[in-house]
Design an enzyme around this catalytic site. Structure first.
Site, mmCIF file in Angstrom:
data_model
loop_
_atom_site.group_PDB
_atom_site.id
_atom_site.type_symbol
_atom_site.label_atom_id
_atom_site.label_comp_id
_atom_site.label_asym_id
_atom_site.label_seq_id
_atom_site.Cartn_x
_atom_site.Cartn_y
_atom_site.Cartn_z
ATOM 1 N N ASP A 102 0.838 -1.203 0.000
ATOM 2 C CA ASP A 102 0.000 0.000 0.000
ATOM 3 C C ASP A 102 0.876 1.257 0.000
ATOM 4 O OD1 ASP A 102 -2.139 -1.705 0.367
ATOM 5 O OD2 ASP A 102 -2.094 -1.467 2.545
HETATM 6 N N1 URA Z 1 -1.100 -5.971 3.958
HETATM 7 C C1 URA Z 1 -1.601 -4.727 3.926
HETATM 8 O O1 URA Z 1 -2.629 -4.463 4.533
HETATM 9 N N2 URA Z 1 -0.933 -3.783 3.242
HETATM 10 C C2 URA Z 1 0.212 -4.029 2.582
HETATM 11 O O2 URA Z 1 0.766 -3.117 1.972
HETATM 12 C C3 URA Z 1 0.721 -5.337 2.615
HETATM 13 C C4 URA Z 1 0.054 -6.289 3.316
#
Ligand code: URA
Length: 242
Positions: A102
């Site tokens: 993310d």
């Molecule tokens: N899980 C998440 O919630 N975000 C990420 O970026 C990776 C794993």
């Protein structure tokens, strides 16, 4: 000289098996001629096309990138936000991320131009362990951490069992640092898992992917994977998916 199906798979057109089918179906040409046999080998000078689309032939490269927070796991962004390729001006191959982290997540992201490798790692049957360090709002009880260990029900189904370890907690600030290891790779999975137990994620970092760690790197750094690391991770993914 490389096998035709391998060249097609590396370029990200299809898995090796699907590439074989494309060949058998007469959809692949080498220097303008249809090739329907599977044993054929091609050199870097041969012009390979799949259904008329040229197959780009770059030497495969593999990188480990320590993605900072506030960077998109993509090679371009219409809104002008920072993207991973802003950090790799000296790499001439067109690499892209294997999966995604993310925008607000930092940590370990693999980059490659090898489509077959990327597909292998992103396949749902791949059980390579990913380790995250999470800062939570509030301090989850042992019972709540057990729920994460057993699997919690999210809108896209129950999560597989996870390993969960409390690293530290701050009673005054009411936050906790927790390590969680999962092998699935659903969208925003770790954030949704912690939301499901009532403790939203304040900070998230991916620290390990299989046996590969961020050791020696700072946010924004990038290094090539060693041939041994590439082999190791490929073997792990292959043995888990077969
Ligand atoms: N899980 C998440 O919630 N975000 C990420 O970026 C990776 C794993």
């Amino acid at each position: 000289m490389e096998r035709l199906q391998k060249v097609i798979a590396h370029a990200g057109f299809a898995s090796r098996r699907k590439a074989e089918q494309l060949i058998l179906d007469g959809k692949v040409t080498v220097n303008g001629k249809v090739v329907k046999e599977l044993g054929v080998k091609v050199s870097p000078n041969d012009k390979v096309e799949v259904e008329g689309i040229p197959v780009e032939r770059e030497e495969p490269v593999y990188y480990l990138f320590y993605k900072p927070r506030g960077v998109i796991s993509s090679v371009k962004d219409e809104k002008g936000r920072k993207v991973v390729t802003d950090y790799l001006p000296d790499i001439k191959q067109r690499v892209y991320p294997v999966g995604r982290l993310d925008y607000d997540t930092s940590g370990l992201l693999l980059l490659t131009n090898d489509g077959e490798f990327a597909n292998l790692l992103m396949h749902p049957s791949n059980e390579i362990e990913k380790v995250y360090v999470v800062k939570t709002k509030g301090i989850p009880s042992k019972e709540k951490l057990k729920l994460l260990q057993k699997g919690v029900v999210l809108e896209d189904g129950k999560t597989a069992p996870a390993k969960v370890k409390m690293i530290s907690l701050d009673k005054r600030k009411q936050t906790a640092i927790i390590e969680i290891s999962i092998h699935e790779g659903r969208n925003r999975q770790v954030r949704r898992m912690f939301e499901a137990i009532g403790h939203p994620v304040m900070k998230l970092k991916r620290e390990r992917y299989g046996l590969i760690t961020l050791a020696g790197l700072s946010a924004g750094d990038i290094r090539e994977l060693t041939p041994h690391e590439v082999k190791q991770i490929r073997t792990m993914a292959t043995s888990k998916s077969s």
